[in-house]
Scaffold this motif. Structure first.
Motif: not given
Length: 329
Positions: A186, A188, A194
């Protein structure tokens, strides 16, 4: 000559001898009775130990199976032909106790041919017919599971026997984490949302990349996580049903949060095992049914899931890792 005094002495001695004999008999009787009681106690103790051994014999056997064997769970939908290929490979894997087929073909029972194809194998294969076609059906704490370890496998993935055996060995060393063959991460964004992204395995090997998820469609994990998954907030389950996606991302959240409570530390939810031979059979399916990979909005949808899950739990628990387990290490 008769001597009264001497006769009196003899009488006393006779009485004393009689008294001694009586004491001896009483003592002998007491010893004998004590011996009988002791024998009875020994017999009772041995019987208790035997009963105790017999009553614990089955749990002990189950305990060994829990630690040294695993249960395979495969969820399938409209892919009978490639399911057969996957099963034929898996049925020869060591330490496999049972195979559970989560049958998502609602309204259609498994064919007789499909059910009898592996009747000559000793490993039992159980079909669990589902009432609805849901991604989350495979993540139930099925009562048929009698092992600690669960191998969850997509019905279109063909893994080598050595890869499965090696991953199981790694899982026994890291029983609280997901041990799998497909890493993801993931990222950010400046807006606080995300993005879901793939991993460059070459960059990962030389330390230029890290992963934060291990997909569960080809992974080992502890069966307790199936129950924990069911106990999660309703909003999480609704998200998976809404998207018909992201149950694997949600499971990584579940494991990460559990590890925080279990060890009071931030640990990656999973460990990546580099496979020697993993083949996707999806394009070989006669039915032509294509899975989530071919949806044009697949990555966008999973990015949405990451953001929503972080909102539902109020935290982003996923941790990054660059650990790679290979057959040579």
């Amino acid at each position: 000559m008769y001597n009264p005094a001497e006769q009196k002495t003899h009488n006393k001695l006779d009485k004393f001898r009689i008294h001694i004999r009586q004491i001896g008999r009483k003592r002998a009787c007491l010893v004998f009775c004590s011996f009988l009681v002791l024998l009875l106690l020994i017999f009772a103790l041995k019987s208790f130990q035997f009963d105790k051994r017999e009553s614990t014999e089955i749990p002990d056997m189950i305990s060994v199976a829990q630690q040294e064997e695993f249960t395979l769970i495969i969820q399938t939908f409209k892919r009978d032909d490639i399911l057969l290929k996957v099963l034929e490979r898996c049925l020869v894997v060591p330490h496999l106790q049972k195979i559970i087929i989560v049958w998502n073909n609602v309204g259609r029972q498994p064919s007789k041919e499909l059910q009898e194809s592996w009747s000559h194998y000793p490993t039992p294969v159980i079909f669990l017919e589902q009432k609805i076609n849901s991604m989350q059906n495979r993540l139930q704490p099925f009562p048929e599971i009698h092992t600690d370890a669960v191998l969850l496998l997509d019905d279109d993935l063909l893994l080598s026997v050595s890869d499965i055996s090696f991953a199981f060995t790694i899982w026994k060393q890291f029983r609280d984490q997901i041990i799998g063959f497909v890493p993801r991460k993931h990222v950010e964004t400046p807006s606080g949302e995300y993005n879901y992204q793939g991993i460059s395995l070459s960059d990962l090997q030389i330390g230029r990349d890290k992963y934060s998820l291990v997909l569960i469609g080809a992974s080992f994990f502890h069966h307790r996580y199936l129950k924990l998954y069911q106990d999660q907030p309703k909003a999480m389950h609704s998200l998976v049903e809404e998207t018909q996606n992201c149950d694997d991302i949600a499971m990584n959240f579940v494991v990460s949060l559990h590890l925080r409570k279990l060890m009071n530390a931030t640990l990656p939810s999973g460990i990546y095992v580099k496979p020697l031979n993993m083949v996707n059979l999806e394009m070989q399916a006669v039915s032509g049914f294509k899975g989530m990979w071919f949806r044009p909005n697949h990555f966008k949808q999973r990015s949405y899931c990451l953001t929503r899950l972080a909102q539902i739990y109020g935290i982003m628990p996923l941790q990054f890792s660059n650990i790679i387990k290979t057959h040579s290490t």
